[in-house]
Every structure is written in structure tokens, then in C-alpha cells.
Design an enzyme around this catalytic site. Structure first.
Site, PDB file in Angstrom:
ATOM      1  N   GLY A 464     -23.916  35.780 -62.653  1.00  0.00           N
ATOM      2  CA  GLY A 464     -22.733  35.744 -61.802  1.00  0.00           C
ATOM      3  C   GLY A 464     -22.302  37.139 -61.428  1.00  0.00           C
ATOM      4  O   GLY A 464     -22.826  38.119 -61.958  1.00  0.00           O
ATOM      5  N   PRO A 466     -19.995  40.569 -61.008  1.00  0.00           N
ATOM      6  CA  PRO A 466     -19.362  41.376 -62.061  1.00  0.00           C
ATOM      7  C   PRO A 466     -17.937  40.909 -62.312  1.00  0.00           C
ATOM      8  O   PRO A 466     -17.266  40.444 -61.402  1.00  0.00           O
ATOM      9  CB  PRO A 466     -19.350  42.797 -61.482  1.00  0.00           C
ATOM     10  N   GLY A 467     -17.528  41.045 -63.537  1.00  0.00           N
ATOM     11  CA  GLY A 467     -16.128  40.798 -63.880  1.00  0.00           C
ATOM     12  C   GLY A 467     -15.772  39.341 -64.034  1.00  0.00           C
ATOM     13  O   GLY A 467     -14.592  39.002 -64.099  1.00  0.00           O
ATOM     14  N   VAL A 468     -16.742  38.453 -64.127  1.00  0.00           N
ATOM     15  CA  VAL A 468     -16.397  37.046 -64.304  1.00  0.00           C
ATOM     16  C   VAL A 468     -16.385  36.660 -65.767  1.00  0.00           C
ATOM     17  O   VAL A 468     -16.210  35.498 -66.114  1.00  0.00           O
ATOM     18  CB  VAL A 468     -17.348  36.109 -63.518  1.00  0.00           C
ATOM     19  N   LYS A 470     -18.892  37.462 -68.218  1.00  0.00           N
ATOM     20  CA  LYS A 470     -20.188  37.156 -68.851  1.00  0.00           C
ATOM     21  C   LYS A 470     -20.293  37.836 -70.214  1.00  0.00           C
ATOM     22  O   LYS A 470     -20.635  37.210 -71.215  1.00  0.00           O
ATOM     23  CB  LYS A 470     -21.344  37.631 -67.954  1.00  0.00           C
ATOM     24  N   THR A 471     -19.989  39.108 -70.239  1.00  0.00           N
ATOM     25  CA  THR A 471     -20.116  39.860 -71.483  1.00  0.00           C
ATOM     26  C   THR A 471     -19.074  39.410 -72.494  1.00  0.00           C
ATOM     27  O   THR A 471     -19.377  39.196 -73.667  1.00  0.00           O
ATOM     28  CB  THR A 471     -19.961  41.361 -71.206  1.00  0.00           C
ATOM     29  N   SER A 859     -29.882  32.779 -44.568  1.00  0.00           N
ATOM     30  CA  SER A 859     -28.893  31.703 -44.478  1.00  0.00           C
ATOM     31  C   SER A 859     -27.955  31.833 -43.278  1.00  0.00           C
ATOM     32  O   SER A 859     -27.133  30.960 -43.032  1.00  0.00           O
ATOM     33  CB  SER A 859     -28.089  31.619 -45.774  1.00  0.00           C
ATOM     34  N   LYS A 902     -19.677  30.504 -51.809  1.00  0.00           N
ATOM     35  CA  LYS A 902     -19.398  30.418 -50.382  1.00  0.00           C
ATOM     36  C   LYS A 902     -18.166  29.550 -50.127  1.00  0.00           C
ATOM     37  O   LYS A 902     -17.344  29.856 -49.261  1.00  0.00           O
ATOM     38  CB  LYS A 902     -20.618  29.871 -49.648  1.00  0.00           C
TER      39      LYS A 902
END
Ligand code: ADP
Length: 951
Positions: A464, A466-468, A470-471, A859, A902
Site C-alpha cells: 500500500g 506510504p503512511g497507511v 504497514k510498519t 488504464s 481510484k
């Protein structure tokens, strides 16, 4: 004279010199010393007789006693009455004109010197014993000539066979009258007296000869040359004696007992103690001219000195060598002692091998059962090797480090896992809002573990923007599972050795990351977070991706072999969580083994929750602000999210919230500072009116006002305001302190830009109603989803001028997709309006803003066609419509990626209707209802459907 010279050289002792003396004069010195120290010591008389019996020149000894003895041989003979052991009362040397001839093999006997000889001939020995009994203990000692053509080595042996005439012929003519002092077995001790010369043979067996007593030629005692020569002899002798304590003793004794030296005696003394050969000595003996004799002696002693110098330098060199070695030995011993002291007294265990292996064994003992046998065997072998190696060798260090790693690893040590689903759920919710997919997956994992009784290792990949989270969710999962957490990033990693370790032979070799991880966490089942796996570098030597595969693949990693460790380790219990921004760049085989969980990013609503329940709380605590001191209104937060932090993740939102709270903290502290400065009466006036008020901080312009109004929201000590020191003031200060809790900084939409500045994020939406030739598309980037416009405009028109011009940093795929769109659009136009020659005659420019951002991907195909057709038909596209989808030349619409991103992006841009490929319907259906809220979606599989929707 010699007295002086002996006293000057007493201090110098040279062992080496002594040895040589013993060798050279062995026949003379040791018995002499024995006599000096032993049997005859009690009789000083013996000494006197010893050294000075032949004072033929009647010269002047200084010692009165010596004088008495030495005045003449006759007197000596008279004196010797008192020592009947040596000479009979009737003894007169002059009477000895016929003497038994004794052959001397090595050296002549000098007057005044002592010499032991061996008499092997029994008849001769009997004659000597007989003559001693008859009180006539004198014989003639003559040096034996060497036989012609022999080197004289077997002289002594032959000597005993010589008899009578043969012996007579082999004797030197000049010899010494020798007093027989004692006979022990076949050893006869002689003392030399005066010089003799053989005149004729008297009898053969034993050989008896007639002799003349000879004297030195008369000399002038005051002759300068004589004096000088004799001084030179003495000074040379002094040098020689310096390095020869043995002869020094002789000289001392010599002078003590015979008094002063006369010139002939100096010459005799020098020759006797010199190492000159026997012929040279014989020459001195035969020389009756005193001056010549002195010169001969000088030659001998000079040579002696030279030898003594060489000897000294040899001795010195050897001594230096010995002392060097000794010093080294000594230093080594000292070092050992110091090391020992360090160990026992200071408790420092230097590199003591046993201490080292003890340390390793100590570490090993508690987990010995859990260590696999093959590893235990390697450890034992290394421990044995350690004992054999030299502590300073590099090999030793390699082995020590190796053992250090081997023994430090958590072989078979597992942390107790949490199999309680509810508790895990609670922990996961505590740390993160939403992220249901991830949480669900972890709970499943726990459930399986609970049913099986053991947990297995797995690879989960969180992908995903950055900043969602994950870490941070990785860390939270570890907490929920009660596993140790270890994180390392492989972004840009190109060295396989980082993963697989170096071979031990390299200098500075290290094991790979996984072994380091196990050592640092101390359990064999940690959660390992591998960050940025999509940015794995390309190795110049070896492929890091393959190494990663080996590490992660559950089929292989039960026996993961690190190059450094060289024994397989079991990683099958490790839970791997990888993070990536995009999946495309993750190597296929690796991706294949992972369970990918996409985190698409957050919509506004989610961000609101995250900001409110997590970020704000966290930041507030980090800034040391109490909840009651601040209020950030919903509208402010919404504005912050909508206008400042529109990206998919919340890291920027976190930063903005931190910014707000930092500013608030500063304000609170400033207000506190103002409060301190307020005068008591001012306080009295103000405190009542403002105590319960909520102060709205109206930006920087009004801060001054606010500062005055808000009195004491700080850490001030009530007593510190006490300037007058009255109890009334203290009371006031207390009141103010109370009021502190009621003060509140309010952050509202209206004053938000005071904290975070003007909005940096302008709406992606540039047009309210898109003009002709402009269509909104939906894009997906590693930063999340976004809306973008595709614009076309006509450059010029004319017969056959039809062409397409592209700008906007388009990648190859996007350029191709534009070409396809152009072809398809032309075909569609031909169908819909066969008379329209627009594409054939118009040069068209297609641009994708923003021009600075590189874009790529297929797309946007349907968006481009729509844009071209809108221009060709001169019709604007329907309002609030956005679309995405790849188009083939036959106008089929192919699926795209990033549906959620999107959708979120479309919602951000207030789009009401979206066009998605039919194949993406499933993806869309899976989206959470709140994401889909308020959006009308059309799924299409042919472009004609879009045409209907757009125009
Ligand atoms: P990533 O690794 O995806 O780049 P991080 O894990 O570093 O992002 O997250 C950035 C910050 O956002 C962290 O402080 C994290 O606590 C916070 N965060 C992200 N998602 C959430 C969430 N769902 N709930 C609470 N906080 C979140």
C-alpha cells in the site's frame, strides 16, 4: 712496582679470561693455587721459598722478612732449617753440580714459579724419593726438545719411553734448578730456583747430568732503556692483569712474599704468565742479557694483551647475547605474572583461553538439550580448536567470534505465543483503526495456531501507499501474538551477504541479517518485518531476490544455511511480514509465496477516526498536553484532512497534527510565562473574570491579547508569583493554579491556518464542468489513487493535416495507449458520423496535467478516446463523470488495478459517477460500504457503453 699495578686492577673480573687461563696454564695454576690456599698455607716460609729461591744477583727485596729470607740462597738454605719438610739444614744449592735431569714436556720452569709434573718412570721416581729422603731435594728441570718432523702432540707419551742418551740428546741445554717440594704418587711438585746449564751426562738411568749454575749478565740498574723496557712490560702486564684476576692473585702473592721485582724477575714473571709457546719461553730462560730478556718478555706480554683484548670482546659479545635473551625471558615471565594478577586480582579475564571457553560453556549449559546434535558437535570441535590456537593469531579471533555467534543463538527457544483471539483483537484495535483485512488475517493465523497447538511461520505481505500503517501494524501484530519484533529494511539492498552472511574467512565477516535478528531477539519464533521488499536492489554478485526467497520460502527455510554460521538454522517458526508500496516490482517467485494484503489508503471518514482516536491522542501525550487544555473541533479536523492531507496515508496528517500540538504547547508555555510576570493586583482584577472562560486563540495577531487573558496554563509554581510575600498573594496564586485546568485552546476551522499555514493541497478538481476535449480519468500511483484530466485540443486544420501530438511526461505504455485511443476514436467517429473528416484534417494535441509528474500505464485508454471524441464531436462530457479502463483496438475494456484507491480518489474529487471495467466488478463489490457511499458505478466491457454514458 707490581704492587701498584695489581691494586689498580682488582675491581675488574672477567670470568671468560679465567677459563682461558685455566686451559693455558692448567698445569701450573691449579696446583699452585692449591698450594697457595691449602696445605702450605700455614707456612709463609714456603711462599717465600716458592717465588724467590733464586736471588742469584743478591738484589734488594724491601720486605725485611723477605730480605732475611732472600738475601742469598745460602741464607735461604740456612733459614730452611726451620722447615725441615722442604730442605735439609745442610742444603746448599751450589753443592748441586750433579743433578737428576727431569724432562719438562710443555714449558720451562721459571725461577720463583711452581710446577707439578708427572713422573711415570718408576726408577726415576724412586731416585727422586730417595734424594728427598737424603735431604737433597733438588733436581734439574729441562724442557724437552720436539722430535724433528713431529708436531709435538704425542710428546708426553713418547717422553716416558726416552731413556739415557736419547733423553739427554733431547733436552734443552739450559734449565732450572728445581726444588722437589713434595711427591704424591707419581706427581712431583717443583719450585724453580736458578738457571742451570748442562755440561755432561753422568749416568744414564736415571739420567744424571753435570751442570753449571748460571747468572744473568751484570746490568746497570739505572740504565734508562732498561728501565723503560721494564716499565713497558709492567704497564702491559697491568692491562693484561686487569682482565685476569687469577694472575692478579699470583702477582699479589708474588709481591707480598718476594718484595720488589728486579728487572730480571719482571722478565721472568712476564714470560711465565704469558701464553707464549714453549720455545719462546725457553728463549727467555736462556737469555742472560737482562735487556734482551726484557724485550723478549715484552713481545710475549704484548701478544698476551692482544689475545686478552680479543677474548674480552668475545666475552662481551656473548654476554650481551645472553643478557638479551635473559631480558626477553624475564619480560615474558613478568607479562605472564601481570596477566595472572589481572585475572585474579582485578577480575579482568584477558584473552585467557580457558576463561573464554568457560564463558562459552556457561552460555551453552542451560540450553544444551535444545541445541541440535550437529550444532553441538560443531561447537565442541570449535572449543577444542580454540584451546590449540595461539591467542594472538588471527585464526583464534575468527574461532572466538564464530563461537560467540554459535553459542549466542536461541537454539530451540520460543516465546510463549498468545492463542487468545479476543485478546489479540483487542490489542490490534488498540493500535490501529480499520485495517480489517490485516487484522482478520492475523486472527485467522492465531485460530489455526490454537487448533494445531503450534503456530507456523508464514509470509504476509502488506502492500500500500506510504503512511497507511504497514510498519506500525507489523509491530502491533507482534504484540498481539506475543512474539519478539525485529525489523530490517531491504530497500536498495544489493549485497547477498547482507542476507546470507559472509564466509568466515573474510576479514570482518558477519553473519546475515536473519542470524543477527535471532541473536538480538533471543527467541527462534520472532516476527520479522522486512521493509521495502519491492525496492530490493539488484546484486552485482549474486541475486538478493533469490537469497530472500531462500530465507522466506517455508519449504526451504527450515534449514536455512547462513554462510558465516555454516550450520543450518530453523526459520520455519518465524512469522515474516513484508511491506511494499507496489507489487509489480516484487520478484515473481517471491510474490508467489506471499499472502498479499493490500492496504489501499484511507477515505476522509477513516482519516477522521484515525486522527481523532489515535493520532491526536498519541501526539497530545508526546507533547505533554492534557486533554482538557485543547480542543480541536471536528470541522477543523475535516478541513485539515480535506485541504491539507489528501494523500492515501496518514503520515502527513500525523505531521500536521503534531504541528498543531507543538504550536499549542508553545502557546501554553508562553501564557504561563506571562502569568508569572503579572502583578498581584492585576491578577486579582483578571482572575475572577477569566477563570472559567474558554479562550479562543485568534491567530498570531491576537495572541498578545490572549496571553494576557489566559493567566496561568503553565507549570508555574504558585509561590514563584509571590513577590510581596503576603498570604493573600499566595491565595490568589492558588486560585490561578486552579483555573489552569479550565483553560482550553480551541482549534477551529477558522483559525486552523494559524497552526498549519495556508492549505497546500488544492483540489484535484480544476473544472466544475469539464470543457470540450477534457475528461476526468482515475489514476493509481504508489502514493494512492488520484484523479487526473486528459485534455485534447486542436492545433490546426487542413487537408491531410491529421496528426497526434502528446505531452505530459507520458511513459511508453501511455504513449502507445494514446495511439490506440486515436485509432479507436477515429474508427468510432467514422461509424457515428461518417461525413466528419475531423481526424483526417486536424492536428490534435493531447496533454495530461500535471506536466511535471511522470505518468505511465494503460488504464487511461478509455479516457483518451472519450477526450478525442469530445473534441471531434465538439460536445462536453457529462458532468461529474470519471472513468478508467484499458481499451483494445477492438474497443474491449480490460480490467485495471487499484479499484479502491481510484474510488477513494474519485470521492475526494466529488465525482458522482465512475466507469469501471466489468472485470473489476468483484473488486468493487468487496469495498467497504462507507467507501462506496454516494457513488454511482457503471461497469462496462465495450467502449460503446462509455460513449452512451459520456455523451
Ligand atoms: P507505512 O509503513 O505504511 O509507511 P507507518 O506504519 O509508518 O506507515 O504509519 C505511519 C503512521 O500512521 C504511524 O504513526 C501509524 O501509527 C499511523 N497509522 C497508520 N494507519 C493507522 C491506523 N489505521 N490507525 C492508527 N494509526 C495509523
Amino acid at each position: 712496582m707490581l704492587k701498584a699495578l695489581t691494586s689498580t686492577c682488582c675491581s675488574h673480573t672477567s670470568f671468560g679470561a679465567n677459563i682461558r687461563r685455566h686451559v693455558t696454564f692448567g698445569d701450573l695454576t691449579s696446583p699452585l693455587l692449591r698450594v697457595l690456599q691449602g696445605q702450605n698455607r700455614k707456612s709463609p716460609y714456603v711462599f717465600r721459598r716458592f717465588f724467590c729461591s733464586d736471588s742469584t744477583d743478591g738484589s734488594e727485596p724491601v720486605d725485611p722478612e723477605v730480605k732475611r729470607v732472600e738475601s742469598s740462597d745460602d741464607e735461604a738454605a740456612a733459614d730452611s732449617k726451620s722447615s725441615s719438610a722442604i730442605v735439609s739444614t745442610a742444603f746448599r744449592p751450589e753443592d748441586y753440580l750433579t743433578v737428576i735431569a727431569l724432562p719438562l714436556p710443555h714449558r720451562p720452569l721459571f725461577p720463583g714459579f711452581y710446577m707439578p709434573i708427572y713422573v711415570k718412570d718408576p726408577k726415576l721416581l724412586a731416585a727422586l724419593v730417595e734424594s728427598r729422603k737424603r735431604q737433597a731435594p733438588y733436581a734439574g728441570a729441562f724442557l724437552l726438545k720436539e722430535e724433528e718432523g713431529t708436531d709435538g702432540s704425542d710428546l708426553e707419551k713418547n717422553m716416558y719411553e726416552l731413556k739415557g742418551k736419547d733423553l739427554f740428546n733431547r733436552l734443552h741445554e739450559v734449565g732450572t734448578l728445581a726444588q722437589i717440594t713434595s711427591i704424591q704418587g707419581d706427581q712431583v711438585f717443583l719450585i724453580g730456583h736458578r738457571r742451570l746449564r748442562i755440561t755432561e751426562m753422568v749416568s744414564e738411568d736415571p739420567l744424571t747430568v753435570k751442570v753449571d749454575h748460571i747468572k744473568e749478565k751484570p746490568y746497570d740498574k739505572d740504565d734508562d732503556i732498561l728501565k723503560a723496557t721494564s716499565f713497558e712490560v709492567i704497564s702491559t702486564l697491568r692491562d693484561v692483569l686487569k682482565s685476569s684476576p687469577l694472575w692478579r692473585d699470583h702477582a699479589q702473592t708474588y709481591t707480598q712474599h718476594i718484595g720488589d721485582f728486579t728487572y730480571p724477575r719482571v722478565a721472568d714473571f712476564g714470560a711465565a704468565i704469558s701464553g707464549g709457546n714453549k720455545l719462546q719461553c725457553q728463549q727467555v730462560l736462556e737469555e742472560l742479557d737482562v735487556h734482551k730478556r726484557l724485550q723478549l718478555t715484552l713481545e710475549l706480554v704484548k701478544k698476551e694483551m692482544e689475545i686478552s683484548r680479543i677474548q674480552e670482546s668475545i666475552a662481551k659479545a656473548i654476554e650481551e647475547k645472553i643478557s638479551g635473551e635473559q631480558r626477553r625471558y624475564l619480560l615474558n615471565e613478568q607479562l605472564k605474572a601481570i596477566k595472572k594478577a589481572c585475572k585474579f586480582e582485578l577480575g579482568l579475564e584477558t584473552d585467557d583461553k580457558t576463561a573464554l571457553s568457560d564463558k562459552f560453556r556457561e552460555r551453552l549449559d542451560p540450553k544444551k538439550e535444545k541445541i541440535p546434535p550437529h550444532v553441538l558437535q560443531v561447537i565442541e570441535e570449535e572449543l577444542t580448536k580454540l584451546q590449540l590456537l595461539e591467542a594472538s593469531s588471527s585464526e583464534f579471533n575468527v574461532t572466538r567470534n564464530y563461537l560467540d555467534w554459535l553459542t549466542a543463538l536461541p537454539w530451540g527457544e520460543y516465546s510463549d505465543e498468545n492463542f487468545n483471539v479476543n485478546q489479540a483483537h483487542k490489542i490490534l484495535d488498540e493500535d490501529h483503526y480499520g485495517l480489517t483485512d490485516v487484522k482478520e488475517r492475523i486472527l485467522e493465523f492465531i485460530a489455526v495456531g490454537k487448533l494445531r497447538g503450534t503456530s507456523q511461520g508464514k509470509i504476509i505481505c502488506l502492500s500500500g501507499p506510504p503512511g497507511v500503517g504497514k510498519t506500525s501494524i507489523g509491530r502491533s501484530i507482534a504484540r498481539a501474538l506475543n512474539r519478539k519484533f525485529y525489523r530490517f529494511s531491504v530497500g536498495g539492498l544489493s549485497d547477498v551477504a547482507e542476507i546470507k552472511g559472509h564466509r568466515r574467512t573474510y576479514i570482518g565477516a558477519m553473519p546475515g541479517k536473519m542470524v543477527q535478528c535471532l541473536k538480538s531477539v533471543g527467541t527462534a519464533n520472532p516476527l520479522v518485518l522486512i521493509d521495502e521488499i519491492d525496492k530490493l536492489g539488484r546484486g552485482h554478485a549474486g541475486d538478493p531476490a533469490s537469497a530472500m526467497l531462500e530465507l522466506l520460502d517455508p519449504e526451504q527455510n527450515a534449514n536455512f544455511l547462513d554462510h558465516y554460521l555454516d550450520v543450518p538454522i530453523d526459520l520455519s517458526k518465524v512469522l515474516f511480514v513484508c511491506t511494499a508500496n507496489v507489487l509489480e516490482t516484487i520478484p515473481g517467485p517471491l510474490l508467489d509465496r506471499m499472502e498479499v494484503i493490500s492496504i489501499a489508503g484511507y477515505i476522509t471518514d477513516e482519516k477522521m477516526h484515525i486522527a481523532r482516536d489515535y493520532l491526536e491522542k498519541m501526539t497530545r501525550e508526546a507533547c505533554g498536553i492534557k486533554p482538557e487544555q485543547v480542543e480541536v473541533t471536528d470541522s477543523a479536523l475535516l478541513a485539515l484532512i480535506e485541504n491539507y492531507c489528501r494523500e492515501a496515508g496518514v503520515r502527513n496528517l500525523q505531521k500536521q497534527i503534531e504541528k498543531i500540538y507543538r504550536k499549542i504547547a508553545l502557546q501554553l508555555v508562553r501564557q504561563g510565562a506571562v502569568g508569572v510576570q503579572l502583578q498581584p493586583d492585576e491578577l486579582k482584577a483578571k482572575s475572577g473574570s477569566v477563570a472559567n472562560e474558554t479562550v479562543i486563540v485568534e491567530g498570531s495577531d491576537n495572541t498578545a491579547e490572549a496571553e494576557i487573558v489566559v493567566d496561568s496554563a503553565s507549570d508555574q509554581n504558585p509561590n514563584s508569583t509571590d513577590q510581596s510575600g503576603t498570604s493573600e498573594d499566595t491565595l490568589e496564586a492558588d486560585k490561578i493554579h486552579e483555573s489552569e485546568t479550565l483553560e482550553k485552546v480551541l482549534v477551529d476551522k477558522s483559525n486552523l491556518d494559524d497552526f498549519v499555514g495556508k492549505p497546500v493541497f488544492h483540489a484535484e478538481r480544476i473544472y466544475d464542468q469539464t470543457p470540450v476535449g477534457v475528461v476526468m480519468g482515475l489514476a493509481w500511483t504508489s502514493m494512492g489513487g488520484s484523479t487526473l484530466y486528459i485534455e485534447t485540443s486542436q492545433v490546426e486544420q487542413g487537408e491531410g493535416k491529421g496528426a497526434l501530438n502528446l505531452t505530459g511526461q507520458l511513459g511508453d505504455v501511455m504513449k502507445e495507449s494514446a495511439q490506440i485511443a486515436y485509432t479507436v476514436a477515429r474508427a468510432i467517429l467514422l461509424e457515428k458520423d461518417p461525413e466528419n473528416p475531423f481526424f483526417a484534417n486536424t492536428k490534435i494535441h493531447l496533454h495530461v496535467p500535471a506536466g511535471a509528474t511522470p505518468k505511465d500505464g494503460p488504464s487511461a485508454g478509455c479516457t483518451m478516446i472519450t477526450s478525442l471524441l469530445s473534441l471531434a464531436l465538439n460536445k462536453p462530457v457529462a458532468k461529474d463523470l470519471a472513468m478508467t479502463g484499458e481499451v483494445t483496438l477492438t474497443r474491449r475494456i480490460l480490467p485495471i488495478g487499484g479499484v479502491k484507491e481510484k474510488t477513494i480518489a474519485a470521492r475526494r474529487s466529488d465525482v458522482k459517477r465512475i466507469v469501471f471495467p466489468e472485470a473489476n466488478r468483484r473488486d468493487y463489490d468487496e469495498l467497504a460500504p462507507n467507501v462506496k457511499e454516494g457513488i454511482e458505478v457503471h461497469f462496462v466491457d465495450d467502449y460503446s457503453q462509455i460513449f452512451e454514458l459520456a455523451f
